[in-house]
Design an enzyme around this catalytic site. Sequence first.
Site, short mmCIF file in Angstrom:
data_model
loop_
_atom_site.label_atom_id
_atom_site.label_comp_id
_atom_site.label_asym_id
_atom_site.label_seq_id
_atom_site.Cartn_x
_atom_site.Cartn_y
_atom_site.Cartn_z
N SER A 124 0.75 -1.19 -0.04
CA SER A 124 -0.14 0.27 -0.09
C SER A 124 0.70 1.19 -0.07
O SER A 124 1.95 1.41 0.61
CB SER A 124 -0.75 0.04 1.26
OG SER A 124 -1.27 1.21 1.56
N GLU A 143 0.31 3.66 1.90
CA GLU A 143 0.11 4.23 3.12
C GLU A 143 1.74 3.85 3.67
O GLU A 143 1.80 4.57 4.60
CB GLU A 143 -0.89 3.51 3.86
CG GLU A 143 -1.03 3.71 5.24
CD GLU A 143 -1.53 5.20 5.70
OE1 GLU A 143 -2.25 5.90 4.69
OE2 GLU A 143 -1.53 5.81 6.67
N TYR A 190 -1.46 0.72 10.84
CA TYR A 190 -1.82 -0.10 9.25
C TYR A 190 -0.48 0.19 8.36
O TYR A 190 -0.09 -1.21 7.92
CB TYR A 190 -2.99 0.53 8.74
CG TYR A 190 -3.33 0.31 7.04
CD1 TYR A 190 -3.99 -1.02 6.88
CD2 TYR A 190 -2.60 0.85 6.22
CE1 TYR A 190 -3.96 -1.42 5.60
CE2 TYR A 190 -2.85 0.44 4.81
CZ TYR A 190 -3.59 -0.87 4.82
OH TYR A 190 -3.80 -1.11 3.43
N1 GDD Z 1 -12.45 7.31 6.17
C1 GDD Z 1 -12.35 8.45 6.25
N2 GDD Z 1 -13.76 9.11 7.02
N3 GDD Z 1 -11.48 9.40 5.89
C2 GDD Z 1 -11.46 10.72 5.87
C3 GDD Z 1 -12.64 11.19 6.62
C4 GDD Z 1 -13.72 10.44 7.08
O1 GDD Z 1 -14.89 10.81 7.46
N4 GDD Z 1 -12.67 12.72 6.77
C5 GDD Z 1 -11.25 13.05 6.17
N5 GDD Z 1 -10.88 11.73 5.79
C6 GDD Z 1 -9.34 11.70 5.10
C7 GDD Z 1 -8.23 10.65 5.89
O2 GDD Z 1 -7.77 11.28 6.98
C8 GDD Z 1 -7.52 10.43 4.83
O3 GDD Z 1 -6.67 11.41 4.61
C9 GDD Z 1 -8.18 10.36 3.55
O4 GDD Z 1 -9.58 11.25 3.84
C10 GDD Z 1 -8.44 8.97 2.80
O5 GDD Z 1 -9.00 8.23 3.63
P1 GDD Z 1 -9.63 6.87 3.48
O6 GDD Z 1 -10.65 6.90 2.51
O7 GDD Z 1 -10.07 6.42 4.79
O8 GDD Z 1 -8.26 5.90 3.03
P2 GDD Z 1 -6.77 5.82 3.56
O9 GDD Z 1 -5.87 6.79 2.55
O10 GDD Z 1 -6.68 5.95 4.82
O11 GDD Z 1 -6.54 4.20 3.22
C11 GDD Z 1 -6.79 3.78 1.79
O12 GDD Z 1 -5.84 3.64 0.86
C12 GDD Z 1 -4.80 3.10 1.20
C13 GDD Z 1 -3.80 3.32 -0.01
O13 GDD Z 1 -3.29 4.20 0.26
C14 GDD Z 1 -7.21 2.31 2.62
O14 GDD Z 1 -7.96 1.68 1.30
C15 GDD Z 1 -5.89 1.58 2.72
O15 GDD Z 1 -6.36 0.09 2.99
C16 GDD Z 1 -5.18 1.49 1.42
O16 GDD Z 1 -4.06 0.79 1.74
#
Ligand code: GDD
Length: 332
Positions: free
Chosen positions: A127, A129, A153
């Site tokens: 990832s 991440e 993670y």
């Molecule tokens: N989930 C979520 N909910 N994220 C939020 C929110 C909210 O209400 N508000 C802001 N965010 C911001 C998070 O702080 C982050 O910066 C961004 O939106 C994306 O969050 P997510 O959609 O939860 O994804 P992620 O980037 O943390 O992780 C995903 O991508 C990774 C690859 O970079 C996941 O799919 C991981 O499993 C994956 O590895």
Amino acid sequence: MKKKIAFITGIAGQDGSFLTELLLKKNYKVYGIIRRNSVVEHQRNRIEHLSKNLELLYGDLLNESSLAQLLRKIKPNEIYNLAAQSHVRISFDIPEFTAKTNALGVLNILQAYKNEAPSAKFYQASSSEMFGRSVDKDGYQRETTPMEPTSPYGCSKVFAYNLVKHFRFAYKLFACNGILFNHESTRRGSNFVTNKVVKNSVKIALGFQKYLEVGNIHAYRDWGHAKDYVKAMHKILNYKKPDDWVVATGQTRSVGQMIDYVFNRLNLNKKKHLRINKKFFRPEELKYLKGDSRKIRKTLKWKPEYSFENMLDEMIDFWMDFYKKNNRSKEF
Ligand code: GDD
């Protein structure tokens, strides 16, 4: 010709379901493991439309002996390890479970692979991440960028990424990492930001609710479509040698810009309908992701077909259609 056999962990998730569709189209026989769950239907709704060439079995990354037994029986040509505790913010609440599943779980499946099916090819869902605080001077992350993860993670994924490389070199296994940047679709879990924003905005537009509540809107992500990204997984295992590959669009947008796009399409006003809630912030935020995927584009001829806008449009249209047809209490 003999059918190729694939074994997928995490088959009931967004990526597992798209990958299964792709492999069935390519005439594979697909086996997948699911964990025991009290409500069986919840595990199968992404894959229940698929054909008889798909077999679901019970298994768990934390149970090495069952993995070994399955691999011995199935004799797969390709193993895709997509199972994980995949939610970054939740990994701060359950760091130990996250590490057990995403790090030790990968050790378990690698051991089973090495001992029972060493001629298979192995894909690990690594990832973006893992990069955390680290960005190259030109503003991109790529295969050579150092990793400085910012969440339990991310740390667990770095452990697994390194194990995969180690097994490749130590035991001459065809073990690969796909370093995927964020990828979305209508099948994305509703607590990831894109689908959360789209679903809630559609409900606001239809008058079912008043607010969208989110956390940090200043984080930047490189968002692609999951359907494009599972094609990359298959290409990675069908190249002549094992390697590690960044899969990304090369464009970055803030969460706020993504919300702007969705709100504009639905004629919603941010002042009226958007709220920031501290509960969605993370103790440490990964602030910025933009992937350089030149290596996979050049060598494996992969490129994304969906644009950021096409992807969000598809999600908006899907949920609009869904909530208009169904009573809003009938969620899934
Ligand atoms: N989930 C979520 N909910 N994220 C939020 C929110 C909210 O209400 N508000 C802001 N965010 C911001 C998070 O702080 C982050 O910066 C961004 O939106 C994306 O969050 P997510 O959609 O939860 O994804 P992620 O980037 O943390 O992780 C995903 O991508 C990774 C690859 O970079 C996941 O799919 C991981 O499993 C994956 O590895």
